[in-house]
Scaffold this active site. Structure first.
Site, mmCIF file in Angstrom:
data_model
loop_
_atom_site.group_PDB
_atom_site.id
_atom_site.type_symbol
_atom_site.label_atom_id
_atom_site.label_comp_id
_atom_site.label_asym_id
_atom_site.label_seq_id
_atom_site.Cartn_x
_atom_site.Cartn_y
_atom_site.Cartn_z
ATOM 1 N N GLU A 1 -28.498 3.881 16.169
ATOM 2 C CA GLU A 1 -27.895 3.213 17.618
ATOM 3 C C GLU A 1 -27.420 1.145 17.446
ATOM 4 O OE1 GLU A 1 -26.623 5.056 20.387
ATOM 5 O OE2 GLU A 1 -27.944 6.223 20.767
ATOM 6 N N CYS B 1 -28.357 -3.674 25.168
ATOM 7 C CA CYS B 1 -27.265 -3.642 24.099
ATOM 8 C C CYS B 1 -25.669 -3.351 24.429
ATOM 9 C CB CYS B 1 -27.376 -2.475 23.481
ATOM 10 S SG CYS B 1 -27.941 -1.176 24.840
HETATM 11 P P1 NAD Z 1 -33.287 -5.568 14.203
HETATM 12 O O1 NAD Z 1 -32.034 -4.333 12.836
HETATM 13 O O2 NAD Z 1 -33.514 -6.378 13.884
HETATM 14 O O3 NAD Z 1 -35.230 -4.475 14.428
HETATM 15 C C1 NAD Z 1 -34.713 -3.599 14.291
HETATM 16 C C2 NAD Z 1 -35.667 -2.316 13.766
HETATM 17 O O4 NAD Z 1 -35.127 -2.427 12.620
HETATM 18 C C3 NAD Z 1 -37.135 -3.190 13.863
HETATM 19 O O5 NAD Z 1 -37.917 -2.571 14.385
HETATM 20 C C4 NAD Z 1 -37.260 -3.841 13.019
HETATM 21 O O6 NAD Z 1 -38.492 -4.136 11.959
HETATM 22 C C5 NAD Z 1 -36.214 -2.748 11.822
HETATM 23 N N1 NAD Z 1 -36.037 -2.875 10.665
HETATM 24 C C6 NAD Z 1 -35.405 -4.743 10.186
HETATM 25 N N2 NAD Z 1 -35.069 -4.575 9.320
HETATM 26 C C7 NAD Z 1 -34.971 -3.162 8.408
HETATM 27 C C8 NAD Z 1 -34.937 -2.757 7.018
HETATM 28 N N3 NAD Z 1 -34.424 -3.128 6.322
HETATM 29 N N4 NAD Z 1 -34.910 -1.255 7.007
HETATM 30 C C9 NAD Z 1 -35.597 -0.661 8.110
HETATM 31 N N5 NAD Z 1 -36.210 -1.100 9.304
HETATM 32 C C10 NAD Z 1 -36.162 -2.329 9.153
HETATM 33 O O7 NAD Z 1 -32.457 -5.337 15.641
HETATM 34 P P2 NAD Z 1 -33.163 -5.672 17.258
HETATM 35 O O8 NAD Z 1 -33.226 -7.784 17.016
HETATM 36 O O9 NAD Z 1 -35.025 -5.652 17.268
HETATM 37 O O10 NAD Z 1 -32.564 -5.821 18.277
HETATM 38 C C11 NAD Z 1 -31.401 -6.517 18.268
HETATM 39 C C12 NAD Z 1 -30.167 -5.109 17.882
HETATM 40 O O11 NAD Z 1 -30.080 -4.069 18.437
HETATM 41 C C13 NAD Z 1 -28.733 -5.343 18.838
HETATM 42 O O12 NAD Z 1 -28.127 -5.614 18.286
HETATM 43 C C14 NAD Z 1 -28.541 -4.964 20.009
HETATM 44 O O13 NAD Z 1 -27.224 -4.992 20.526
HETATM 45 C C15 NAD Z 1 -28.611 -3.600 19.518
HETATM 46 N N6 NAD Z 1 -29.653 -2.835 20.586
HETATM 47 C C16 NAD Z 1 -28.667 -1.468 20.218
HETATM 48 C C17 NAD Z 1 -28.883 -0.073 20.650
HETATM 49 C C18 NAD Z 1 -28.238 0.907 21.596
HETATM 50 O O14 NAD Z 1 -28.725 2.066 21.859
HETATM 51 N N7 NAD Z 1 -26.740 0.522 20.253
HETATM 52 C C19 NAD Z 1 -29.914 -0.550 21.879
HETATM 53 C C20 NAD Z 1 -30.803 -1.914 21.824
HETATM 54 C C21 NAD Z 1 -30.345 -2.360 21.490
#
Ligand code: NAD
Length: 482
Positions: A248, A282
């Site tokens: 997502e 999001c």
């Molecule tokens: P992010 O991708 O930086 O981090 C999300 C999670 O992934 C964190 O727990 C992080 O520690 C982990 N992570 C980071 N690198 C990783 C890797 N290489 N392997 C495994 N895990 C890893 O995202 P964010 O900054 O926390 O969230 C913001 C983004 O999320 C925005 O782009 C937003 O649009 C999106 N978002 C999408 C939805 C949806 O339902 N589609 C909902 C909320 C947020």
């Protein structure tokens, strides 16, 4: 209700037990830039222990049956409900959300437990049933699921994964974002006795924990919500063990406003769609397309709404927009402001970010008719800055709305329902709202098109993402082979 001193002590939850760590970490309060509470950092051995505990718990949990699992979810809901005020207070400090929105996040988390606590069971599909043969397709749980979560709605987005993952018979290990580890770790601590040990666990870790989960051979599925960039890395690393993934991801949703709307009713709602949670949603309306015939009055009404909101730290009385959640995001948002300033875009409202020494507050900004190719239109600021542009004909606006690599959400506003539906069906995105700003609901499936995701979650359809099909061919009159 939990004793409030204990409430602000945090542990990883492994095999039904709260575990300390050799290393601790502190999040940062976005309203003060001051460190929050200590929380242990899970080591590789903690992950191995959690996976082993989940593997041991899985057969029993999978056999518990739908009603049995729902009664455990109901128990977890009761515990969260009893602790709702403390939890909302925690979210105010961890996320920088004003209390009314932190409480709403807790309520939505309760709503997920409620929805999955009552939803009808996934029945097998009978493909054929005649005198000779019965073919049935069952949906069986995958095993151990890692739920990797973002920071913008730390509790509710994790709860969606937990409730659906557990209901379908999987064991879930939750990994919150290091920016917001507290609410989900606390929830897991509070409800640990509501589930058999190993069924629901939570690990807070540093940047290495997510990648380790993706590569761990004992985990069958990654349910991920976060950025598109990270989603691609997760898919690559999960491929080594052919884990199932649900991604997502980010988006750049368009809100299309037709000329027949009542500007005074619609503009304030569109403003909410763009600036709710300071733009850190999001599916937020990240690009606004307003028909040229109503553009100026619409913009004026939107400005009047945004102007009326109090912007400040989360504990400011009557505050509507709190700070951006963390410094990394604050710097991303700043780039969007500077890019528009450098390119000479007109700010219809707001403008420069006033540097804040002790918080991440950013005053909202509306950029008036920037070019289609500008960063504020093409990028995901994930903060309180939004472009508003004019459109003239339906074909043109649909083309511009779809001119993006992502396809998460969108909104269409018109009194002419047939027109709104026609436009909604032309938008390449997973969820479209008609005559409302973006309000995701537990009962409604959520999935991204294009680079906004793979698979989907929520609603009854979302349960399938936690299952694998098993087809049974039952021959009723076996032939004797001589
Ligand atoms: P992010 O991708 O930086 O981090 C999300 C999670 O992934 C964190 O727990 C992080 O520690 C982990 N992570 C980071 N690198 C990783 C890797 N290489 N392997 C495994 N895990 C890893 O995202 P964010 O900054 O926390 O969230 C913001 C983004 O999320 C925005 O782009 C937003 O649009 C999106 N978002 C999408 C939805 C949806 O339902 N589609 C909902 C909320 C947020």
């Amino acid at each position: 209700m939990s004793n409030s001193t204990d409430f602000f002590r945090f542990h990883n939850v492994i095999n039904g037990v709260c575990r300390e760590g050799t290393q601790t970490y502190q999040g940062v309060n976005p309203s003060t830039r001051k460190p929050l509470w200590d929380i242990p950092v899970a080591a590789a051995a903690d992950l191995d222990d959690a996976v082993s505990a989940a593997q041991a718990a899985f057969p029993g949990w999978a056999k518990t049956g739908w009603a049995g699992r729902q009664s455990r979810l109901a128990e977890a809901r009761k515990i969260l409900h009893e602790n709702r005020e403390l939890m909302a207070g925690l979210i105010v400090e961890e996320c920088g959300k004003p209390i009314q929105f932190a409480s709403l996040e807790v309520q939505h988390s309760l709503d997920f437990l409620d929805f999955y606590g009552k939803v009808r069971p996934l029945e097998p599909r009978i493909v054929q049933d005649d005198a000779d043969l019965k073919i049935s397709v069952y949906h069986v749980p995958l095993g151990v699921v890692a739920a990797i979560c973002p920071w913008n709605f730390p509790l509710v987005l994790a709860m969606a994964k937990i409730s659906a993952g557990l209901l379908t018979g999987n064991c879930v290990i939750t990994k919150p974002s290091p920016f917001t580890p507290y609410s989900i770790i606390k929830f897991t601590e509070l409800v640990r006795d509501a589930f058999p040990a190993g069924v629901l666990q939570a690990l807070h870790g540093d940047d290495t924990l997510g990648p380790k989960m993706c590569e761990h051979p004992g985990i069958q599925k990654i349910s991920f919500t976060g950025s598109t960039t990270t989603g691609k890395k997760i898919m690559a690393s999960a491929s080594k063990t052919l884990k199932r993934v649900t991604l997502e991801l980010g988006g750049n949703s368009a809100s299309i406003i037709c000329p027949d709307v009542d500007v005074n009713i619609v503009a304030p709602q569109v403003a909410m769609g763009s600036f709710f949670n300071s733009g850190q949603l999001c599916v937020a309306s990240k690009r606004l397309f307003v028909h040229k015939d109503i553009y100026r009055p619409f913009l004026e009404a939107m400005i009047n709404t945004v102007k009326s909101w109090k912007v400040g730290t989360a504990n400011t009385e009557d505050v509507m927009l709190g700070p951006v959640q963390n410094e990394m995001q604050y710097n991303v948002v700043k780039q969007f402001f500077s890019d528009s300033l450098e390119k000479g875009h007109t700010f219809a409202f707001g403008g420069e970010i006033e540097p804040q020494a002790d918080n991440f507050v950013v005053k909202p900004a509306i950029v008036d008719n920037p070019p289609d190719e500008s960063l504020v239109v093409t990028g995901e600021a994930f903060g309180p800055i939004v472009p508003i542009q004019t459109w003239e004909n339906e074909e043109e606006v649909i083309k511009r709305a779809n001119n993006t690599e992502t396809g998460l959400g969108g909104a269409v506003w018109s009194r002419d329902v047939a027109r709104a539906e026609r436009i909604a069906h032309s938008i390449e995105a997973g969820t479209i709202w008609i005559n409302s700003f973006e309000k995701p609901l537990p009962q409604a499936h959520l999935a991204g098109h294009k680079q906004s995701g793979i698979g989907g979650e929520w609603g009854e359809e979302g349960l399938l993402s936690y299952c694998i099909p098993r087809t049974i061919h039952y021959y009723k009159n076996p032939v004797v082979i001589e």
